[in-house]
Design an enzyme around this catalytic site. Structure first.
Site, PDB file in Angstrom:
ATOM      1  N   GLU A   1      -2.401   2.276  -8.122  1.00 41.76           N
ATOM      2  CA  GLU A   1      -3.130   3.246  -7.289  1.00 41.76           C
ATOM      3  C   GLU A   1      -3.738   2.563  -6.070  1.00 41.76           C
ATOM      4  OE1 GLU A   1      -5.912   4.832 -10.036  1.00 41.76           O
ATOM      5  OE2 GLU A   1      -4.396   5.950 -11.188  1.00 41.76           O
TER       6      GLU A   1
ATOM      7  N   SER B   1      10.039 -15.051  -5.812  1.00 41.34           N
ATOM      8  CA  SER B   1      10.697 -13.757  -5.625  1.00 41.34           C
ATOM      9  C   SER B   1      12.199 -13.766  -5.856  1.00 41.34           C
ATOM     10  CB  SER B   1      10.403 -13.223  -4.218  1.00 41.34           C
ATOM     11  OG  SER B   1       9.059 -12.821  -4.112  1.00 41.34           O
TER      12      SER B   1
ATOM     13  N   HIS C   1      10.654   0.553  -9.982  1.00 42.19           N
ATOM     14  CA  HIS C   1      10.893  -0.890  -9.947  1.00 42.19           C
ATOM     15  C   HIS C   1       9.707  -1.611  -9.316  1.00 42.19           C
ATOM     16  CE1 HIS C   1      12.955  -4.714  -9.549  1.00 42.19           C
ATOM     17  NE2 HIS C   1      12.585  -4.742  -8.285  1.00 42.19           N
ATOM     18  N   SER C   2       9.198  -1.076  -8.244  1.00 43.44           N
ATOM     19  CA  SER C   2       8.021  -1.610  -7.566  1.00 43.44           C
ATOM     20  C   SER C   2       7.452  -0.489  -6.711  1.00 43.44           C
ATOM     21  CB  SER C   2       8.388  -2.816  -6.691  1.00 43.44           C
ATOM     22  OG  SER C   2       9.136  -2.392  -5.546  1.00 43.44           O
TER      23      SER C   2
END
Length: 426
Positions: A102, A188, A317-318
């Site tokens: 959020e 990453s 996923h993100s």
């Protein structure tokens, strides 16, 4: 001439001089292939191996979806205190995910990845490890760190990139790392951690350190070349490593049906010489049992193991992804409502009288309060000083980096009004 005759009849590995074989032996059906590259039998008919000859690798589980243990001998018989820790870690992770997700949507942090639906793979495997075991994560293993006692304040500091962030604000959010808890900092690019983990396991083997390495990745990362290289090196070098694949159904937006045609990831293990198993990733006890045994044998026998934990990624996923573009709401709701690792463990505890609705409400309230307090504190902290951009690369800073740092300092002195320097530590 004597030397030539000796060379001519010298036995080579896997070969028998033909002069030593009788005529009957040459064509006998008992003759075995002597090729050094594989173990096999001769056949006299042409037949290609079909990829679907064998039935799918079975999925090991301990509990059904209502939390009933299917076979008492498979129950790990964990004490109540540890089971409560498993449950509280999963639910605390869930709460942290919701608040940080959020906050990204509100523009307070730049990026986030949730762990919804995969909490059982995190804590089930983390509980089966020794604290000194070295962990290489991908980017969805926050629960492993949380189980090892990583403070909420540092999770928040990393996502905010503030002065308390051990990475000094130089990483994207959710790229955690902790030397004290033997958790290698996440990077990453997909699968880069896999050959690195094998190298670490080989070093541990040579040091005879009685430790294991656990390397996490998703089924999408298993398509990368680094995964294949890592599997092969681990097997040939006989390294004490557990490869832990979270098969959650999607590599970002690509479903498994479009990723591979074989039987998942566990089926690849035998081809590389890895002892392999497929487990129900939504069953925390199945994950625990498989990881504990794989870890024990990896250390005792210097062998690599592959665990494929079948689960489902309930969240996007993100925060850069909208999963409604490639899967239905009904599909997601099924896994969220019918086959969730948190609800399954809660049923198990309720059957034993270890947990009730009142305890659930109290824990949800107190855990949310803990997360919000850490969140609010992290938001108040300033960002690290800009000059830290140039540190921690070399033991002694080379002249070119010193020049760049000086250039940045002069630039900020001249144009500082155009940058939010008030949010950075001086």
């Amino acid at each position: 001439m004597a030397a030539l005759r000796a060379l001519r009849w010298r036995r080579l590995p896997g070969l028998v001089p033909r002069r030593l074989l009788g005529t009957a032996e040459l064509g006998s059906p008992e003759e075995k292939p002597q090729f050094p590259g594989a173990s096999a039998e001769f056949v006299d008919h042409l037949e290609f191996i079909q990829p679907n000859v064998l039935a799918g690798i079975p999925v090991y589980r301990v509990m059904d979806r209502q939390g009933h243990v299917l076979r008492p001998s498979e129950d790990p018989q964990l004490p109540q205190e540890q089971v409560l820790k498993l449950y509280k870690t999963m639910t605390l992770l869930n709460t942290m995910d919701r608040i940080l997700y959020e906050s990204q949507r509100q523009g307070r942090i730049s990026f986030y990845m949730t762990n919804y639906g995969e909490e059982g793979t995190h804590v089930g495997s983390a509980a089966a490890l020794e604290p000194s075991d070295l962990v290489f994560g991908q980017y969805r293993e926050a629960g492993v760190l949380l189980y090892r006692g990583y403070p909420l304040e540092l999770f928040m500091a990393q996502c905010y990139g503030n002065v308390n962030d051990p990475g000094k604000g130089r990483q994207m959010p959710v790229h955690y790392g902790c030397r004290e808890r033997h958790f290698v900092t996440i990077s990453s690019p997909l699968a880069t951690q896999i050959p690195q983990a094998v190298g670490a396991a080989y070093a541990i083997k040579r040091a005879d350190a009685s430790r294991a390495v656990v390397c996490y990745f998703g089924e999408g990362a298993a398509s990368e070349g680094d995964a294949h290289a890592g599997f092969n090196f681990a097997a040939t070098l006989e390294c004490p490593i557990v490869f832990f694949c979270r098969n959650n159904g999607y590599a970002i937006s690509t479903p498994t049906a479009e990723q591979y045609r074989g039987d998942g990831i566990a089926a690849r293990g035998p081809g590389y010489g890895l002892l392999s198993i497929r487990v129900d990733g939504n069953d925390v006890f199945a994950v625990f049992n498989a990881t504990r045994e794989a870890r024990r044998r990896a250390v005792a026998e210097n062998q690599p193991f592959l665990i494929e934990a079948m689960t489902y990624r309930i969240g996007h996923h993100s925060t850069s992804d909208d999963s409604s573009a490639y899967r239905s709401v009904d599909e997601v709701n099924y896994w969220d409502k019918q086959d969730h690792p948190i609800s399954r463990l809660r049923h198990y505890m309720a059957h034993r009288g270890w947990w009730d609705e009142q305890q659930e409400k109290g824990w949800r309230k107190s855990s949310r309060k803990m997360v919000l307090e850490a969140f609010e504190q992290a938001e108040k902290e300033p960002k690290p000083p800009p000059h830290l951009l140039f540190s921690d690369v070399y033991r002694e800073m080379p002249p070119r980096l010193r020049r760049q740092r000086e250039e940045l300092e002069r630039h900020l002195e001249t144009y500082g009004e155009h940058y939010p320097l008030q949010h950075f530590q001086k």
